[in-house]
Every structure is written in C-alpha cells, then in structure tokens.
Write a protein that holds these residues in place. Structure first.
Motif, PDB file in Angstrom:
ATOM      1  N   LEU A  71       0.826  -1.215   0.000  1.00 22.67           N
ATOM      2  CA  LEU A  71       0.000   0.000   0.000  1.00 22.67           C
ATOM      3  C   LEU A  71       0.858   1.262   0.000  1.00 22.67           C
ATOM      4  O   LEU A  71       0.412   2.315  -0.427  1.00 22.67           O
ATOM      5  N   GLU A  72       2.078   1.160   0.517  1.00 22.92           N
ATOM      6  CA  GLU A  72       2.926   2.340   0.654  1.00 22.92           C
ATOM      7  C   GLU A  72       3.989   2.399  -0.451  1.00 22.92           C
ATOM      8  O   GLU A  72       4.139   3.401  -1.132  1.00 22.92           O
ATOM      9  N   THR A 251       2.018 -10.961  17.356  1.00 21.34           N
ATOM     10  CA  THR A 251       2.958 -11.522  16.398  1.00 21.34           C
ATOM     11  C   THR A 251       3.560 -12.769  16.999  1.00 21.34           C
ATOM     12  O   THR A 251       4.014 -12.759  18.141  1.00 21.34           O
ATOM     13  N   GLY A 254       6.818 -14.847  13.684  1.00 20.87           N
ATOM     14  CA  GLY A 254       6.982 -14.015  12.497  1.00 20.87           C
ATOM     15  C   GLY A 254       5.701 -13.784  11.719  1.00 20.87           C
ATOM     16  O   GLY A 254       5.710 -13.155  10.687  1.00 20.87           O
ATOM     17  N   ALA A 256       1.545 -12.516  11.697  1.00 18.95           N
ATOM     18  CA  ALA A 256       0.514 -11.752  12.402  1.00 18.95           C
ATOM     19  C   ALA A 256      -0.642 -12.698  12.706  1.00 18.95           C
ATOM     20  O   ALA A 256      -1.349 -13.124  11.817  1.00 18.95           O
ATOM     21  N   ASN A 275      -2.825 -14.286   9.041  1.00 19.17           N
ATOM     22  CA  ASN A 275      -2.936 -13.719   7.695  1.00 19.17           C
ATOM     23  C   ASN A 275      -4.291 -14.075   7.067  1.00 19.17           C
ATOM     24  O   ASN A 275      -5.016 -13.215   6.647  1.00 19.17           O
TER      25      ASN A 275
ATOM     26  N   GLU B 124      12.572   2.647   2.362  1.00 15.73           N
ATOM     27  CA  GLU B 124      11.987   1.331   2.603  1.00 15.73           C
ATOM     28  C   GLU B 124      11.253   1.386   3.945  1.00 15.73           C
ATOM     29  O   GLU B 124      11.390   2.350   4.710  1.00 15.73           O
ATOM     30  N   TYR B 125      10.532   0.306   4.286  1.00 12.25           N
ATOM     31  CA  TYR B 125       9.749   0.312   5.529  1.00 12.25           C
ATOM     32  C   TYR B 125      10.647   0.486   6.752  1.00 12.25           C
ATOM     33  O   TYR B 125      10.222   0.972   7.792  1.00 12.25           O
ATOM     34  N   VAL B 192       0.307   5.925   6.761  1.00 11.47           N
ATOM     35  CA  VAL B 192       0.868   4.940   5.852  1.00 11.47           C
ATOM     36  C   VAL B 192      -0.207   4.516   4.847  1.00 11.47           C
ATOM     37  O   VAL B 192      -1.353   4.297   5.219  1.00 11.47           O
ATOM     38  N   GLY B 193       0.162   4.396   3.593  1.00  9.22           N
ATOM     39  CA  GLY B 193      -0.770   4.139   2.494  1.00  9.22           C
ATOM     40  C   GLY B 193      -0.567   5.256   1.488  1.00  9.22           C
ATOM     41  O   GLY B 193      -1.235   6.282   1.546  1.00  9.22           O
ATOM     42  N   VAL B 495      -0.673  -2.893  15.001  1.00  9.01           N
ATOM     43  CA  VAL B 495      -0.958  -3.902  13.992  1.00  9.01           C
ATOM     44  C   VAL B 495       0.345  -4.478  13.452  1.00  9.01           C
ATOM     45  O   VAL B 495       1.079  -3.801  12.747  1.00  9.01           O
ATOM     46  N   PRO B 496       0.647  -5.762  13.802  1.00  8.09           N
ATOM     47  CA  PRO B 496       1.838  -6.385  13.234  1.00  8.09           C
ATOM     48  C   PRO B 496       1.654  -6.517  11.720  1.00  8.09           C
ATOM     49  O   PRO B 496       0.561  -6.840  11.258  1.00  8.09           O
ATOM     50  N   LEU B 497       2.703  -6.246  10.957  1.00 11.05           N
ATOM     51  CA  LEU B 497       2.589  -6.356   9.506  1.00 11.05           C
ATOM     52  C   LEU B 497       2.512  -7.830   9.124  1.00 11.05           C
ATOM     53  O   LEU B 497       3.336  -8.631   9.547  1.00 11.05           O
ATOM     54  N   ALA B 498       1.510  -8.165   8.317  1.00 16.32           N
ATOM     55  CA  ALA B 498       1.296  -9.559   7.945  1.00 16.32           C
ATOM     56  C   ALA B 498       2.389 -10.044   6.993  1.00 16.32           C
ATOM     57  O   ALA B 498       3.010  -9.250   6.293  1.00 16.32           O
ATOM     58  N   TYR B 499       2.620 -11.332   6.958  1.00 14.59           N
ATOM     59  CA  TYR B 499       3.568 -11.996   6.039  1.00 14.59           C
ATOM     60  C   TYR B 499       4.977 -11.464   6.212  1.00 14.59           C
ATOM     61  O   TYR B 499       5.738 -11.364   5.272  1.00 14.59           O
ATOM     62  N   LEU B 500       5.332 -11.023   7.400  1.00 15.07           N
ATOM     63  CA  LEU B 500       6.591 -10.306   7.559  1.00 15.07           C
ATOM     64  C   LEU B 500       7.255 -10.682   8.866  1.00 15.07           C
ATOM     65  O   LEU B 500       6.821 -10.215   9.920  1.00 15.07           O
ATOM     66  N   PRO B 501       8.279 -11.527   8.831  1.00 13.78           N
ATOM     67  CA  PRO B 501       8.949 -11.831  10.083  1.00 13.78           C
ATOM     68  C   PRO B 501       9.760 -10.630  10.566  1.00 13.78           C
ATOM     69  O   PRO B 501       9.967  -9.681   9.818  1.00 13.78           O
ATOM     70  N   GLY B 502      10.214 -10.643  11.808  1.00 15.00           N
ATOM     71  CA  GLY B 502      11.098  -9.582  12.269  1.00 15.00           C
ATOM     72  C   GLY B 502      10.416  -8.577  13.171  1.00 15.00           C
ATOM     73  O   GLY B 502      11.011  -7.582  13.561  1.00 15.00           O
ATOM     74  N   GLY B 503       9.144  -8.817  13.524  1.00 11.90           N
ATOM     75  CA  GLY B 503       8.494  -7.972  14.520  1.00 11.90           C
ATOM     76  C   GLY B 503       8.188  -6.572  14.047  1.00 11.90           C
ATOM     77  O   GLY B 503       8.050  -5.657  14.844  1.00 11.90           O
ATOM     78  N   ARG B 506       3.071  -1.779  13.039  1.00 10.59           N
ATOM     79  CA  ARG B 506       2.618  -0.402  12.843  1.00 10.59           C
ATOM     80  C   ARG B 506       1.943   0.053  14.126  1.00 10.59           C
ATOM     81  O   ARG B 506       0.989  -0.559  14.586  1.00 10.59           O
TER      82      ARG B 506
END
Lengths: 352, 537
Positions: A71-72, A251, A254, A256, A275, B124-125, B192-193, B495-503, B506
């Motif tokens: 989205l960003e 979390t 890894g 959500a 997810n 980047e994020y 964000v967005g 809100v933890p970012l989905a599909y994304l390891p590493g903690g 947002r």
C-alpha cells in the motif's frame, strides 16, 4: 478463449478478495496495477485449461510481501517482467502462458497486469483455489512439481534465481530475500507443462472470482442480499452474522496472528487468523477449519473484509465454503490443514 | 470565555461558554455566501444575547474562538475555487506503475491536476533509502513547474510517515528555486498508504489559496465584532489547529462537522459513552461515543470520490430531518425542503407538510404558527412521529456493539421530532442547548498529538517501544498547545505487519489535552517549528 478488459477487473478483484479468506492482501492496489496495464497495453486473453497445448510452458506469476508495504511502496511495474525473463533465461525457453498461483487477494491481479504487459494469454485457474500464506502450499507440489527454479525480482531491477532442495526451503529463501529487498518482490516459479494443468490447477477460478464479484455488486445495487448470493455461488454455508466485538492481535513466529469475536444471532463466533482465517468456533465448538474457505463479508455490501481490516463494531457475515477436494487428501492436509498451523485438531468437515 | 462556531451549509450556529465551562448563550443564524457577514452576524447575535448576568457580553472578555467549517469539503464536492496542483512524488524506481492521481474521478482530476512528477528518493519500511534524493532532478522539476505557472505543490515520499527527511529536503530545494509557492507535505497530512495519503495532500494543496481567503474572512468577521482573541479551526478528530496551521492544512477540517456535534452532545449531557442522534434539517446522523470521542469508521474514507486515509467518525446517516417531506401514508423523507424550512413548512406560512409540522400538530413542539397545522389529524401526526422514532431506534441498534443498556443523546434542531424517546432505548436525553451542540463541540475542542509509524519491535521490547511512542505522542500534543499535565493517550492501535517476520509493527497513538490559553502565542510558534518548514502564507 475470451478477453478481460477494464470493465471486468473490479468484479474479479472483489471476488478475489472474498476468495482470499481474509488474507492475500487488499486487491485495491492490484486492481489499479491491472487497470493501468490494461489501459496501456490492451485487454488480456484468457484461455481455459482445455485450450492449452500439452507442451505449453505455463508460468505462475505472483508477488510476495507485506500488504501494508504494498500500500505504501507501490511497484515500479517492471518486477513481474523481470522475474519472468530471469526464469526464462534459466529454463532456456520462453513462457507461452501465464497463470495466477493464488486467486485470493492481490495475486489475482498481478498476473493479469503481467499478461497485459507481455501480451501472453492467461490460464483460467490457479494453484490454490483461495489464498494461502506460504509458497509451498500449491497443488503442483502435491503432484511432484518443484517450485525451483524460482525467479525473484525487486523494484530496482535486481533478480535472483533460487534452486532449492525442496519447496519449503525455496519458500524460506524467498521470504528472506523479500525482507531484505524491502518486503515486496515478484516471483515466477512452479513452471507447469500444458499437460500438468488438470492436476496442478484449480480450474476456472478467474471466472469464479469475476462471477462472485459481479453477483455481489449487482445484488447490493438491487437491494437484494449480496452475502446470500455469494454463499450460493460458492456452495458454502452460513456460519454467523453479527458485530465484531473484539479483535486481539499478536505476532508469533513471524506471522501476524489474532482472534476476532463476533456476536449476533444469539451466538458468539470466534475466528482465528494468521494472515488468513484458519478456524471458526461457534459458542466454543469448531464449525470450520482450514483449508476450507472461511470468508468474512460486510453484511450490508457483501464486500470482503480482510484480517487487517477487522475492527471493533464492524457488521459482518461469516461464510464457509468447501476448498478444492485435493486439499483434503492426507498430503494436502499435511500442507494446509489445521495441524500445520499448530492446532491440535483435524479438519472439520463442513455442514450447515 | 470561549466562543464556538459551526459554519454549516445552511446555518451558522454559535455558543458562548463561560470560564466555568457552562454554556452561557447559543444562537443560530443563516450561513451566507460571502463567509464574513454570516459569521459576523452569528457572533453579533451571540454577544448581544443575555449572558450569565443577563446583560450582553463584552467582546474583550472572549479568550478564544473555535470554528468548525464545511467550506473546504464543499469546495471539493462542488469542484470550484480549487487551485491547480503540481504533484511531486519521491520513490523511483518504485511506484512508477501507479503515478499520482491514478485513482481519482476524472472530472476532479481535470480540475486539479496541473502536472505530476516522479522523482528519486523515498524510504523502505525500515528507513533505508530506496534511492538517493537527486537535487538536480528536483531543480529540473522546479523549472517545469514554473513554466506551467503552478503555485501550489504537493510532495509525497514513500514511507514519509516514518522518515520525513526526503519530503522536507525536496520542499527546501523546490522553494529555493520557486520562491513564494505553497507546499503541502504528505507526512504532515496522512498515514501509511501512499496513494490515499498523497491524494489528501493534493486535495490540501488545491485548497491552500481558498484556506487563506476563508481564514482571513473569519479573522475579519471577528475583528469586526470587536474580538481580538486568537481563533482556532476544528479538525476531523475533534482537536484544534491554530490559524497558521489551518492556512496550510485545510484538508484536516473535512470530517469536523459530525465530530463536533458528537463531542458537543457528550459535553452537554455529561456522558462519555453513549449513542448520539443529531437530527438536522435533511438528515439524522447516528454515531457512537467511546470515552468521549467518536468511534472511528473502519477502512479508507472517500471525499468527493477521492480515496483518502483519514480516520473519520463512524456515522450512519438517515434521510430524516426537520424539513423532511411527509408522504400521504405518513412516511417521512428522504426528500426535504432543507434550508427553505422557514419559508415552506406549514407552521412558517408555507404549503408543504414537513416533519416539523407533524411535531407541532402532535403537540410535541411549539414552533411557528400552531394554527397553520390545525387541519392535520393529530393521530396521523403521532403515527408519523412514532415511525420516525422507530427508524432512528433501528439505526442506533445497528450501531451498538453489545446488548448492554446504551444511553442516547439527541441533539440538533430536528431532535424535536423525537419527544417521546426511542423504542427499546429507555434513556434518551435531550440536553439544554441541544440545538447548538455542534458549536459547543467546537468550543470545547482540545489539542492533540499523534504518532503513526512502523516500528521494529524486538522480542521482549514491546513495552519499551510502546512507551517511547506514547511519550512522543504526548510531547507532540504539548508542542501543539496542550497544557502539560492534561494530556492523555486516547487511542492505541498496534498492527503487526502480515507476512513479515522480524516484529515489524505499525503503531498509532493519539494523545489529547486541554488547550493552554495561557500560552496561545507560544503554541503557534511551536507548531511551525514542528513542521520544520517555513510558512509561505
């Protein structure tokens, strides 16, 4: 053979959102990407599985990453082509067809954008029949098709080709590359021959997504019940309708994870998600599990609600729909059943 | 004393609050096309009304004026009085597939798009550079902007809510080249967005000239009334911005109307958790207050067909108001005589049967000429009002989130339509000054600070990261003029970012506090510094 133009894209995206079972990313950015690609390059040719020659080289195209990042950090638009060309270079032959690896969510739109850009036809089907969180969770894996070589491309023009010892290892390597590259990459992998499509794909899911999206849009516009019409088309069951009264997120490993509580119709429905929606309990009793589709729809509009969009006070209806029967084989359940996601229970057969 | 003013499409409402926070007076007057005279008339009427001591109020006794306005939203909806905008985005090679304004309605895009430019820069994020900012490239863009004669620039950069440096640097380069132009920066406006935040920034840029005009008109109206106190403008979330900020961020007023009326209802009734039914001339808006603030709508919001990511109150609107037409079968609305109520309703000498006429005929309200509705059957009128109450009750029921008893506060001029409460809701209150609740909501507004960004949260460090973000939100509220010690955190979203390891998580935190009247001057300086960027007013 038929064509998909700009008019059909919004319906496909809406239907793909429903088939995403809460995950797969909000198809909004995907819809814009496909729309811009079709606007610039013209409509996409769609072929049925039966129309693909036996010796065709069919390449699934997808994106991997965090929906919030997509989205960003919008794509450059060249990622899919770069991944495809990198894959073709190691295959030593060009792709003849593209196909979605995942019909649910944003990955329904990415291959349509790539098909418009390359002029290649897209096959009406996908390798999941829904959305799943990991790259090895595809039907071709059940018939021994490897996801290597797997070509990955970032937004800057870098490409990597992964040759892994098995599908799960390839997923892990790709995930690490994805995080390093800013959590958004495109993938071309799991190459299928034309004569493998019948066993390797869920057929006609692009058409299903389009029909689903259209039925919901038309029902809402005509003040009919869009959720009931979606349920009928999916051959699904009604689990509950009500208001979201609690959403708890954390979390873990890894991913959500979270749980939403829904009150309505004199019952409490609990949804577990990672997810995607994985498990639904009504008044404490399990009523649906992965790999069946657990879909959350806005009660009034029928629009899909993603796990990230679940918020207190939202009025939603929860449906369950049967997955492709091949996922219910022992090997299919080992990849995508409740136990894979850490639940100590078996798949729950759907009933009304 | 403080004055709250709500400039609506039809009426301008005003309320005077004493130092003890009690409502001293409230007035309603018509909104005028020229802005100044309508506000001047409202303030004059308010000051002339008998105050606490029964006498008119001395303008010098007013400490601050808070104004809520729909001017900017209406300008966008009408597509008029908007400036052409140069939209500059930093993010190449990413983002090229979807240029700025790609998802706008064509009509509005044609009005506002002066040109779009994609440049290098952005993050980047996790804060790493996507590509280095290229000053030479930006100077070429500046030359292009000058050649096209554009005077308002919207700058967006990938992940600027987490890393604003690139936008600030690009603004410095462009203003060094172009001199006196308006610059709107996306990290100051949205979350964000990228597309939604950029859209809001472009809308803001298109309103900048109008904002100067409107803010000056408000100032002239107040000066004309003899008021020298500073004035503030209401924002979407029920907090205030000073006029220097309002000139630069008009887009932040878009949802202030419903927010003010709900906050006013809470204040007047003394409740912090309740449903609010605001019945106006054409529609009734139903919302839910949680902890004194409106519950926010889920998902993206749209303004005039442009997708933005503002948080706006979760409001259900129903076509029922004081001016609603009454059909032969007794059904009310959704068509309405709107602002012509005082000419067309029977009780005002007109020939149209409206919901207000039903209320008078049923003996529920004493408005206008009672004799004019003598012909209306009392039972018919009562049935009509019962049906209105039933439909409003259904709407409140849809909004509630539990079966627990929920008090309802009815406000707005049209709330006379529900004299007997709502079926299923035993506790319906219509507080004093209910008809100017929105102006009261403006008057009691607080100042806020917000943090919204993606944090890397290492295992076991969650509490520490959250504490840091809370402290920053509180500091931002104080920087914006909140009195230290009154600031509290009102919203935390993780809100933890989905599909994304590493903690990667947002985290969004909002803190609000009371406006510190003692350091009003200091507040505006503070907010300029916070923006790190000179005002081009």
């Amino acid at each position: 053979m038929r064509e998909i133009g700009i008019e059909q894209l919004a319906d496909i995206a809406r239907g793909a959102g429903i088939l995403g079972t809460g995950g797969g990313g909000d198809p909004y950015v995907g819809l814009l990407l496909a729309r811009e690609a079709v606007r610039r390059h013209g409509p996409v040719t769609v072929v049925d599985i039966d129309e693909v020659p036996a010796d065709a080289t069919v390449v699934p195209i997808s994106s991997m990453g965090a929906p919030t990042v997509l989205l960003e950090k919008l794509p450059s638009g060249r990622e899919e082509i770069n991944a495809l060309r990198a894959l073709e270079a190691v295959l030593g032959r060009p792709a003849t067809h593209l196909v979605p690896i995942e019909i649910g969510g944003v990955n329904s739109m990415i291959p349509l954008a790539a098909a418009a850009q390359t002029g290649l036809p897209i096959v009406d089907g996908d390798a999941m029949g829904r959305a799943f969180p990991e790259a090895q969770m595809v039907l071709p894996g059940l018939i021994g098709v490897s996801n290597s070589p797997m070509a990955l491309a970032d937004d800057k023009g870098n490409t990597i080709v992964v040759r892994a010892v098995d599908n799960t290892e390839a997923e892990r390597i790709a995930r690490a590359v994805c995080v390093e590259r800013g959590c958004q990459i495109s993938c071309a992998d799991t190459v299928l021959r034309g004569d493998q499509l019948r066993d390797g794909l869920v057929p006609a899911t692009l058409t299903l997504a389009e029909n689903l999206g259209r039925v919901v849009r038309e029902a809402h516009a005509a003040h009919r019940d869009p959720v009931a019409e979606a349920r009928e088309l999916l051959g699904g069951v009604h689990l509950s309708a009500g208001k979201v009264v609690d959403v708890e997120r954390r979390t873990e490993g890894g991913f959500a994870r979270g749980r939403a509580r829904l009150e309505g119709e004199g019952a409490v429905l609990e949804l577990d998600f990672q997810n995607e929606h994985l498990l639904a309990r009504r008044d404490g009793r399990v009523v649906a599990t992965t790999p069946d589709l657990i879909c959350v729809l806005d009660t009034e509009t029928g629009e899909p609600v993603t796990t990230e969009g679940l918020r207190y006070g939202l009025r939603v209806t929860v449906l369950a729909a049967p997955c492709d029967p091949r996922w219910l084989s022992p090997a299919g359940l080992a990849l995508t059943g409740p136990r894979y996601f850490g639940y100590d229970l078996d798949h729950h057969p759907l009933s009304g | 004393m403080r004055i709250g003013i709500d400039v609506g499409g039809t009426n301008t409402d005003a309320a005077l609050l004493g130092d003890d926070n009690r409502v001293v007076a409230g007035t309603k007057s018509p909104t005028t096309a020229d802005v100044t005279s309508g506000v001047a008339a409202a303030v004059a009427a308010l000051l002339a009304a008998p105050g606490a001591d029964g006498r008119p109020t001395d303008p010098a006794a007013v400490d601050a004026v808070m104004i809520g306005t729909t001017h900017f939203l209406n300008a966008l909806i009408e597509g008029e009085r908007l400036a052409e905008v140069a939209a500059v985005r930093l993010g190449l090679p990413a983002t090229e597939a979807l240029p700025p304004m790609v998802d706008w309605p064509e009509r509005l895009r044609d009005v506002i798009r002066g040109g779009t430019w994609l440049c290098h820069g952005g993050r980047e994020y996790d804060g790493r550079m996507i590509s280095p900012l290229d000053p030479a490239e930006l100077r070429r863009v500046a030359a292009d902007i000058r050649a096209r004669g554009l005077r308002s620039i919207a700058i967006s950069s990938v992940f600027s809510p987490a890393a604003a440096e690139d936008e600030i640097r690009a603004a410095e380069i462009l203003t060094a080249e172009l001199g006196d132009v308006h610059v709107s920066l996306s990290h100051e406006i949205g979350r964000v967005g990228l597309l939604a935040r950029e859209n809001a920034t472009i809308v803001n840029a298109s309103l900048r000239e109008l904002a100067e005009h409107i803010v000056d008109a408000f100032g002239a109206a107040l000066t004309g009334a003899g008021i020298t106190a500073p004035f503030f403008i209401s924002q979407n979330d029920g907090t205030l911005m000073d006029i220097a900020h309002a000139r630069r961020y008009p887009v932040a007023t878009f949802a202030s109307g419903p927010t003010n009326s709900m906050r006013g209802a809470a204040f007047l009734s003394g409740l912090t958790d309740c449903a609010v039914v605001d019945v106006g001339g054409t529609t009734a808006d139903v919302g839910i207050l949680v902890g004194g603030f409106p519950r926010e709508a889920a998902g993206e919001s749209e303004a005039a067909g442009v997708r933005t990511n503002f948080r706006i109150p979760d409001v259900l609107s129903l076509g029922i108001g004081g001016g609603s037409l009454v059909a032969a079968d007794g059904e009310v609305g959704p068509r309405s005589v709107g602002y012509r109520l005082t000419e067309q309703a029977l009780v005002f000498g007109g020939d149209t049967l409206t919901a207000t006429d039903l209320a008078v005929a049923a003996g529920a309200a004493d408005i206008g000429d009672k004799g004019a509705v003598a012909e209306v059957d009392r039972a018919f009128a009562e049935r009509g009002l019962a049906r209105i109450a039933e439909r409003l009750a259904e709407t409140v029921d849809r909004m509630r989130t539990s079966a627990a008893p929920l008090p309802v506060v009815a406000v707005g001029g049209g709330s006379v339509l529900i004299p007997g409460g709502l079926p299923g809701f035993p506790d319906v209150r219509r507080p004093a000054h209910f008809d100017v609740a929105n102006a009261v909501g403006a008057a009691i507004a607080q100042v806020g600070g917000e943090v919204d960004r993606v944090h890397k949260v290492p295992e076991g460090k969650r509490d520490q990261v959250l504490a840091g973000a809370r402290a920053e939100a509180i500091r931002r509220a104080e920087d914006s003029g909140a009195r230290p010690g009154t600031v509290r955190v009102v919203d935390v979203e993780e809100v933890p970012l989905a599909y994304l390891p590493g903690g990667a998580t947002r985290i969004r935190i909002k803190a609000v506090g009371d406006l510190d009247l003692d350091r009003l001057g200091a507040a505006s300086t503070g907010s300029d510094e916070k923006n790190g960027f000179p005002t081009h007013a």
